[in-house]
Motif scaffolding. Sequence first.
Motif, PDB file in Angstrom:
ATOM      1  N   SER A 182      42.394   2.016 -25.345  1.00  0.00           N
ATOM      2  CA  SER A 182      42.193   0.886 -26.343  1.00  0.00           C
ATOM      3  C   SER A 182      40.883   1.075 -27.198  1.00  0.00           C
ATOM      4  CB  SER A 182      42.318  -0.406 -26.064  1.00  0.00           C
ATOM      5  OG  SER A 182      43.503  -0.599 -25.365  1.00  0.00           O
ATOM      6  N   VAL A 183      39.869   1.325 -26.439  1.00  0.00           N
ATOM      7  CA  VAL A 183      38.339   1.646 -26.840  1.00  0.00           C
ATOM      8  C   VAL A 183      38.327   2.808 -27.766  1.00  0.00           C
ATOM      9  CG1 VAL A 183      36.055   1.710 -26.285  1.00  0.00           C
ATOM     10  CG2 VAL A 183      37.074   0.312 -25.204  1.00  0.00           C
ATOM     11  N   LEU A 184      38.973   3.753 -27.148  1.00  0.00           N
ATOM     12  CA  LEU A 184      39.130   5.105 -28.062  1.00  0.00           C
ATOM     13  C   LEU A 184      39.828   4.704 -29.585  1.00  0.00           C
ATOM     14  CD1 LEU A 184      38.526   8.198 -28.067  1.00  0.00           C
ATOM     15  CD2 LEU A 184      41.062   8.330 -27.067  1.00  0.00           C
ATOM     16  N   VAL A 185      40.818   4.316 -29.814  1.00  0.00           N
ATOM     17  CA  VAL A 185      41.487   4.111 -30.841  1.00  0.00           C
ATOM     18  C   VAL A 185      40.782   3.113 -31.720  1.00  0.00           C
ATOM     19  CG1 VAL A 185      43.830   4.810 -30.071  1.00  0.00           C
ATOM     20  CG2 VAL A 185      43.187   2.310 -30.083  1.00  0.00           C
ATOM     21  N   LEU A 186      40.207   2.135 -31.284  1.00  0.00           N
ATOM     22  CA  LEU A 186      39.511   1.001 -32.065  1.00  0.00           C
ATOM     23  C   LEU A 186      38.150   1.597 -32.775  1.00  0.00           C
ATOM     24  CD1 LEU A 186      40.028  -2.004 -29.819  1.00  0.00           C
ATOM     25  CD2 LEU A 186      40.802  -1.933 -32.157  1.00  0.00           C
ATOM     26  N   ILE A 187      37.492   2.650 -31.819  1.00  0.00           N
ATOM     27  CA  ILE A 187      36.261   2.889 -32.436  1.00  0.00           C
ATOM     28  C   ILE A 187      36.694   4.135 -33.508  1.00  0.00           C
ATOM     29  CG2 ILE A 187      34.331   4.462 -31.659  1.00  0.00           C
ATOM     30  CD1 ILE A 187      34.097   2.857 -29.155  1.00  0.00           C
ATOM     31  N   ALA A 188      37.551   5.055 -32.997  1.00  0.00           N
ATOM     32  CA  ALA A 188      37.851   6.273 -33.876  1.00  0.00           C
ATOM     33  C   ALA A 188      38.320   5.800 -35.300  1.00  0.00           C
ATOM     34  CB  ALA A 188      39.152   6.957 -33.218  1.00  0.00           C
ATOM     35  N   ALA A 189      39.183   4.488 -35.370  1.00  0.00           N
ATOM     36  CA  ALA A 189      39.660   4.002 -36.499  1.00  0.00           C
ATOM     37  C   ALA A 189      38.564   3.661 -37.433  1.00  0.00           C
ATOM     38  CB  ALA A 189      40.493   2.895 -36.146  1.00  0.00           C
ATOM     39  N   GLN A 190      37.555   3.245 -36.709  1.00  0.00           N
ATOM     40  CA  GLN A 190      36.180   2.781 -37.876  1.00  0.00           C
ATOM     41  C   GLN A 190      35.168   3.869 -37.733  1.00  0.00           C
ATOM     42  OE1 GLN A 190      35.723  -1.301 -38.198  1.00  0.00           O
ATOM     43  NE2 GLN A 190      37.032  -1.576 -36.781  1.00  0.00           N
ATOM     44  N   HIS A 191      35.380   4.866 -36.969  1.00  0.00           N
ATOM     45  CA  HIS A 191      34.088   5.957 -36.768  1.00  0.00           C
ATOM     46  C   HIS A 191      32.666   5.212 -36.551  1.00  0.00           C
ATOM     47  CE1 HIS A 191      37.130   8.358 -38.807  1.00  0.00           C
ATOM     48  NE2 HIS A 191      36.997   7.698 -40.130  1.00  0.00           N
ATOM     49  N   ARG A 192      33.012   4.250 -35.432  1.00  0.00           N
ATOM     50  CA  ARG A 192      31.674   3.629 -34.922  1.00  0.00           C
ATOM     51  C   ARG A 192      31.531   4.097 -33.423  1.00  0.00           C
ATOM     52  NH1 ARG A 192      31.719  -0.779 -33.946  1.00  0.00           N
ATOM     53  NH2 ARG A 192      34.121  -1.279 -34.480  1.00  0.00           N
ATOM     54  N   PHE A 193      30.160   4.167 -32.933  1.00  0.00           N
ATOM     55  CA  PHE A 193      30.221   4.337 -31.745  1.00  0.00           C
ATOM     56  C   PHE A 193      28.659   3.672 -31.242  1.00  0.00           C
ATOM     57  CE2 PHE A 193      28.453   6.498 -27.765  1.00  0.00           C
ATOM     58  CZ  PHE A 193      29.315   6.390 -26.911  1.00  0.00           C
ATOM     59  N   ASP A 194      28.711   2.812 -30.215  1.00  0.00           N
ATOM     60  CA  ASP A 194      27.378   1.946 -29.815  1.00  0.00           C
ATOM     61  C   ASP A 194      27.145   2.715 -28.584  1.00  0.00           C
ATOM     62  OD1 ASP A 194      25.714   0.372 -28.743  1.00  0.00           O
ATOM     63  OD2 ASP A 194      26.608  -1.483 -29.322  1.00  0.00           O
ATOM     64  N   LYS A 195      25.870   3.333 -28.558  1.00  0.00           N
ATOM     65  CA  LYS A 195      25.595   3.626 -27.208  1.00  0.00           C
ATOM     66  C   LYS A 195      25.691   2.988 -25.701  1.00  0.00           C
ATOM     67  CE  LYS A 195      20.585   2.633 -27.888  1.00  0.00           C
ATOM     68  NZ  LYS A 195      19.069   3.220 -28.024  1.00  0.00           N
ATOM     69  N   THR A 196      25.638   1.727 -25.933  1.00  0.00           N
ATOM     70  CA  THR A 196      25.694   0.713 -24.787  1.00  0.00           C
ATOM     71  C   THR A 196      27.231   0.720 -24.416  1.00  0.00           C
ATOM     72  OG1 THR A 196      25.967  -1.277 -26.096  1.00  0.00           O
ATOM     73  CG2 THR A 196      23.980  -0.568 -25.549  1.00  0.00           C
ATOM     74  N   LEU A 197      28.118   1.316 -25.326  1.00  0.00           N
ATOM     75  CA  LEU A 197      29.629   1.175 -25.095  1.00  0.00           C
ATOM     76  C   LEU A 197      29.969   1.648 -23.694  1.00  0.00           C
ATOM     77  CD1 LEU A 197      32.296  -0.147 -26.111  1.00  0.00           C
ATOM     78  CD2 LEU A 197      32.464   1.993 -27.345  1.00  0.00           C
TER      79      LEU A 197
END
Length: 312
Positions: A148-163
Amino acid sequence: MLQVLNSLLPIALLVLLGGALLQLRFFDEAFRRGLDRLVYWVALPALIVRVLVDAPTGEVLESVGGMLIALGGATVAVAGIAWVVAKSIRLPPDEIGVFTQATFRGNLAFVGLPVLALATSHHADSSTLLAKAALVFAPTMVLFNLLSVLVLIAAQHRFDKTLPWTMAKSLLLNPLLLACAAGLAIWRLDIALPAAATTTLDLVGRTAAPLALIALGGALVSYPVGRKVGTAGLAALLKCAALPACALGIALWVDLSAEDRRTMLVFAACPTAVASYVLATQLKGNPALAAAAIVVSTLLSGVGLAVVLALS
């Protein structure tokens, strides 16, 4: 058919009761959220520990691997299909991940385990069946969270280093996963719990199914559906029809027994998890679509669960 109705009607009536009680203001939204917490943090963990500590040695782990292959394989396959569908119908970035998540992240805690507990309550081997379900539940929840986290981040091309730390903490502190670990440890080490402890776990665990379904009914009337019913309906079809069909195909390939196949298919036919709404809002997904997917898939899942139980 009568057996199927006897299994499904109590489930449907408890969900309707929860919705009616909230609508009639017998309890309010704050009470419903408290009920959610009671089920999630207390009742379901008690049920999981209880069924695992008394599981017959040697029988529980048999074929669990096959069930995980079937359910996990179907989950990944449908997630891939959903991603392609979302792209092909040109959903905006804040909906692609939400749509994809809605097609595979099942409500195993508030629907899957309670349905199995009610459906197997009169079965001679109910404790073994529920113990297997608990062992399938734990790694599947981990897969759901990571995917779930992978698809939600990939869809918006965002990544938080604390994730990564946030994800790890949420998994390590998940009460249902902790209950699986505790129950499995007690079972494998052959620790004899005091009679008072097992009785308490039994009494608390029995409340999990009815309270979870009442809370779910209240949740259905709490989430705003908005204008996303069409997109949510497509996601619900993938979740409640395509995923169980894919899981059944893999289950037949790995030659699961009829009982193990039923357990795995109940999990596969579950509606979209309520937790998907929370994660979608945290990762800037479209909340209206997330809410609509929960409502529509929950309504549609009754058909899939009826078919699964009828064919079992």
